[in-house]
Design a protein around this motif. Structure first.
Motif, PDB file in Angstrom:
ATOM      1  N   VAL A 404       0.853  -1.177   0.000  1.00 32.78           N
ATOM      2  CA  VAL A 404       0.000   0.000   0.000  1.00 32.78           C
ATOM      3  C   VAL A 404       0.896   1.236   0.000  1.00 32.78           C
ATOM      4  CG1 VAL A 404      -0.167   0.044   2.531  1.00 32.78           C
ATOM      5  CG2 VAL A 404      -1.931   1.162   1.156  1.00 32.78           C
ATOM      6  N   SER A 405       0.406   2.319  -0.604  1.00 28.28           N
ATOM      7  CA  SER A 405       1.184   3.549  -0.708  1.00 28.28           C
ATOM      8  C   SER A 405       0.363   4.721  -0.209  1.00 28.28           C
ATOM      9  CB  SER A 405       1.605   3.817  -2.164  1.00 28.28           C
ATOM     10  OG  SER A 405       2.404   2.782  -2.654  1.00 28.28           O
ATOM     11  N   VAL A 406       1.056   5.779   0.179  1.00 31.34           N
ATOM     12  CA  VAL A 406       0.400   7.021   0.544  1.00 31.34           C
ATOM     13  C   VAL A 406       1.403   8.159   0.363  1.00 31.34           C
ATOM     14  CG1 VAL A 406       1.006   7.044   3.008  1.00 31.34           C
ATOM     15  CG2 VAL A 406      -1.131   8.106   2.243  1.00 31.34           C
ATOM     16  N   ALA A 438      -5.901   1.135  -0.923  1.00 22.65           N
ATOM     17  CA  ALA A 438      -5.995   1.457   0.502  1.00 22.65           C
ATOM     18  C   ALA A 438      -7.432   1.317   0.980  1.00 22.65           C
ATOM     19  CB  ALA A 438      -5.489   2.866   0.751  1.00 22.65           C
ATOM     20  N   ASP A 439      -7.587   0.762   2.193  1.00 20.62           N
ATOM     21  CA  ASP A 439      -8.911   0.684   2.801  1.00 20.62           C
ATOM     22  C   ASP A 439      -9.285   2.008   3.440  1.00 20.62           C
ATOM     23  OD1 ASP A 439      -9.079  -2.034   2.131  1.00 20.62           O
ATOM     24  OD2 ASP A 439      -8.006  -2.584   3.966  1.00 20.62           O
ATOM     25  N   THR A 457     -10.075   7.983  -0.339  1.00 15.83           N
ATOM     26  CA  THR A 457      -8.732   7.410  -0.176  1.00 15.83           C
ATOM     27  C   THR A 457      -7.790   7.770  -1.316  1.00 15.83           C
ATOM     28  OG1 THR A 457      -9.482   5.346  -1.229  1.00 15.83           O
ATOM     29  CG2 THR A 457      -9.580   5.477   1.198  1.00 15.83           C
ATOM     30  N   ASP A 458      -8.321   7.893  -2.552  1.00  8.59           N
ATOM     31  CA  ASP A 458      -7.405   8.177  -3.666  1.00  8.59           C
ATOM     32  C   ASP A 458      -8.127   8.904  -4.795  1.00  8.59           C
ATOM     33  OD1 ASP A 458      -4.796   7.962  -4.878  1.00  8.59           O
ATOM     34  OD2 ASP A 458      -5.706   6.538  -6.294  1.00  8.59           O
ATOM     35  N   PRO A 459      -7.902  10.206  -4.947  1.00  7.06           N
ATOM     36  CA  PRO A 459      -7.103  11.051  -4.049  1.00  7.06           C
ATOM     37  C   PRO A 459      -7.885  11.382  -2.785  1.00  7.06           C
ATOM     38  CG  PRO A 459      -8.051  12.385  -5.771  1.00  7.06           C
ATOM     39  CD  PRO A 459      -8.441  10.960  -6.098  1.00  7.06           C
ATOM     40  N   ARG A 480      -1.272   8.430   6.794  1.00  2.00           N
ATOM     41  CA  ARG A 480      -1.124   6.969   6.923  1.00  2.00           C
ATOM     42  C   ARG A 480      -2.259   6.281   6.168  1.00  2.00           C
ATOM     43  NH1 ARG A 480       0.073   4.784  12.745  1.00  2.00           N
ATOM     44  NH2 ARG A 480       2.040   5.830  12.183  1.00  2.00           N
ATOM     45  N   ALA A 481      -1.887   5.217   5.426  1.00  2.00           N
ATOM     46  CA  ALA A 481      -2.880   4.423   4.688  1.00  2.00           C
ATOM     47  C   ALA A 481      -2.839   2.992   5.193  1.00  2.00           C
ATOM     48  CB  ALA A 481      -2.585   4.470   3.194  1.00  2.00           C
ATOM     49  N   TRP A 482      -4.016   2.342   5.244  1.00  2.00           N
ATOM     50  CA  TRP A 482      -4.139   0.950   5.684  1.00  2.00           C
ATOM     51  C   TRP A 482      -4.746   0.122   4.552  1.00  2.00           C
ATOM     52  CZ3 TRP A 482      -4.934   5.065   8.844  1.00  2.00           C
ATOM     53  CH2 TRP A 482      -4.260   5.092  10.083  1.00  2.00           C
TER      54      TRP A 482
END
Length: 594
Positions: A404-406, A438-439, A457-459, A480-482
């Motif tokens: 996962v990315s952020v 990402a959740d 979450t995105d964006p 932070r991303a989960w």
């Protein structure tokens, strides 16, 4: 303290000199004085003048047994008057250089002896030696220039007052050319063609000035022919990577030039017009030291040769490393390679066989694509030039595939943001390394409230009421991303800047005496990297006061005459460009004591 007479007689030597040759028969001894002179019948100092280029060298002799410790030199443009002090010279070194004397002008010199006790020789009249100066001559911009590579020279000739200059290459002036003088006392540039002659031959240029039919003395400059062109490989490298090299060439005096890989090969080489750069000269396809020979046809009528050795680069000292963090861990899909090699081509691979890898133009750095697998990876590098291939070089890294990315899109790391103004914090949670979506995403804005969730979450975006501080303040923001039980965090540091305003006097709640001049004062601070503070205004219950200064400001308020305690509000506003900021204090005006 007055100085006593060193000698019962006179010790003075006067010389008049110039840049031409000394006229014979003009030197004479001083007339015998009427009193006893220990130097009667001789010239113990024997003052002489020697022309050395555009200078005059004065030399004299120190008589023994007289205790002389120093000499004073003076100069004049007239034989018997107008002498001015030049310098003091120690008796152990009886010589003096008079630099850059005026051309076509008479010069007179005097020398006077002194002892350590301050005794001195007397001054009396002498019959001076006479030399007239000719024009000053500089060659190719050098007053002392003596060597010339080309027949064409630039003469800079200076006369003091004459209206024309005569230039020749013989002292009889048979080939003389006359030039009008544009500005007496200023150097005049004249292009002059020397005759053809041999290497190391001496050519003399003669010059004299004229005022009407009256000629000045003749001056001359001896020049030595030195046609020795040189060339070298551009940059003068210790080794070369390519068979095609560029040459930089000294072309002064060159009419034609040619190059070959041996002196014997010059005869078959083609003549080229002179040029300071020759691009793409081909070397032989052999990995050994090679000598480039050059032949130059000069305008003096003879040829000259020179050479330059070239060493092929065999890539034995090539180096390669990866630009890695301290833990050697790379989470992305590329890494930067750092190279140092005398190469023209390079290639990289995650396979020792370089399968699928292609040669690319050499550069000191390269972006290398990693394999998609996690764990320890070896990167292989190889370099090539026109002479050799390097050995295979390697470096290793630990590849981590991030599920996962952020990251932040705004504000960016290092950005300055305005305090007290809402700001949309924006970011992403998908990039080229992302394996899963990402959740959820949350942000921590360094305000003590911890992570707060964002709706998308995105964006993603989050509205941030940027706080105000009393001074520019650095804050660390986190996102932070989960996803699927994993998480990752991105960090940026920003600087919060704001207009700052402080009311130092009076303080809030102060009691001010009625019908009295009171000072209202304070300080301001501008935006980091922003415009200067334009003005500060002060208002008290609708009354506008004039404030002086900006960074440190003050205003005077005459409090109203009241019979009972009366509240008042002081409002101060600062303006900087399009931004403004205000502060308020509440005070009470109280009646004056009876």
């Amino acid at each position: 303290m007055s100085r006593s007479r060193l000698f019962s007689g006179l010790l003075v030597i006067v010389v008049m000199i110039g840049l031409g040759s000394v006229l014979p028969g003009c030197e004479s001894k001083p007339a015998a004085p009427e009193f006893d002179n220990p130097f009667d019948g001789n010239d113990p100092l024997d003052l002489k003048a020697i022309i050395t280029g555009n200078s005059i060298l004065l030399t004299w002799t120190t008589p023994p047994g007289m205790g002389i410790t120093s000499y004073e030199l003076s100069h004049s443009f007239q034989a018997g008057t107008g002498f001015e002090f030049l310098d003091t010279v120690d008796a152990t070194s009886p010589l003096y250089t008079y630099a850059a004397p005026d051309p076509t002008t008479d010069h007179y010199f005097k020398v006077q002896a002194f002892t350590a006790a301050g005794e001195f020789s007397l001054v009396a009249a002498t019959t001076p030696t006479h030399v007239a100066t000719g024009p000053a001559i500089a060659v190719n911009g050098d007053p002392d220039g003596k060597k010339v590579p080309s027949r064409e020279v630039l003469l800079t000739v200076t006369v003091s007052s004459e209206d024309s200059i005569l230039i020749a290459t013989s002292d009889e002036f048979a080939d003389a050319v006359s030039y009008p003088v544009a500005t007496p006392g200023a150097g005049q540039d004249i292009l002059w063609q020397l005759p053809q002659t041999d290497q190391d031959s001496t050519v003399t240029i003669f010059a004299k000035g004229y005022t009407g039919a009256l000629a000045s003395a003749v001056s001359s400059r001896k020049l030595t022919v030195d046609f020795s062109p040189e060339f070298f490989v551009t940059g003068k490298p210790a080794t070369v990577a390519s068979r095609l090299v560029d040459l930089e060439i000294d072309t002064a005096g060159v009419e034609q030039m040619r190059f070959a890989l041996s002196e014997a090969g010059l005869a078959a080489a083609s003549w080229l017009p002179p040029d300071s750069i020759l691009t793409g000269f081909p070397l032989a396809d052999v990995a050994v030291t090679q000598t480039i020979s050059g032949e130059f046809q000069g305008d003096f009528g003879f040829n000259a040769t020179s050479s330059w050795d070239v060493e092929p680069e065999l890539l034995q000292g090539a180096t390669f490393r990866l630009d890695l963090p301290a833990d050697d861990v790379v989470a992305g899909d590329t890494v930067t390679g750092v190279c140092k090699a005398g190469a023209t081509l390079m290639r990289f691979s995650t396979e020792p066989t370089f399968l699928g890898s292609i040669w690319q133009a050499y550069a000191d750095t390269a972006v290398i694509t990693l394999a998609s697998t996690e764990g320890l990876q070896t990167i292989y590098a190889q370099f090539r030039n026109d002479w050799a291939d390097s050995g295979i070089l390697t470096d290793t890294l630990i590849h981590v595939v991030q599920p996962v990315s952020v990251g932040f899109l705004a504000p960016l790391d290092g950005q300055v943001v305005l305090g007290g103004v809402p700001l949309q914090v924006q970011g992403f949670s998908t990039d080229s390394t992302t394996k899963v979506a990402a959740d959820s995403v949350a942000v921590d804005l360094a305000d003590g409230l911890g992570f707060r969730s964002v709706t998308e979450t995105d964006p993603w975006t989050f509205s941030w009421d940027v706080p105000r501080f009393d001074a520019d303040t650095d804050l660390v923001l986190r996102a932070r991303a989960w996803a699927a039980g994993d998480s990752t965090t991105a960090v940026v540091q920003v600087t919060v800047t704001q207009l700052t305003l402080a009311i130092l006097e009076p303080t809030g709640g102060a009691e001010l005496v009625a019908d009295t001049d009171m000072a209202i004062s304070g300080t301001t601070g501008g935006l980091l990297g922003g415009p200067a503070i334009d003005q500060v205004t002060v208002e008290v219950d609708g009354q506008t006061l004039t404030a002086e200064g900006t960074g440190l400001w003050t205003a005077t308020w005459h409090t109203p005459a009241v019979v009972e305690s009366t509240p008042a509000t002081i409002k101060v506003t600062m303006v900087a460009g399009t931004e403004s900021y205000s502060r308020v204090v509440a005070v009470t005006v109280v009646p004056a004591l009876p």
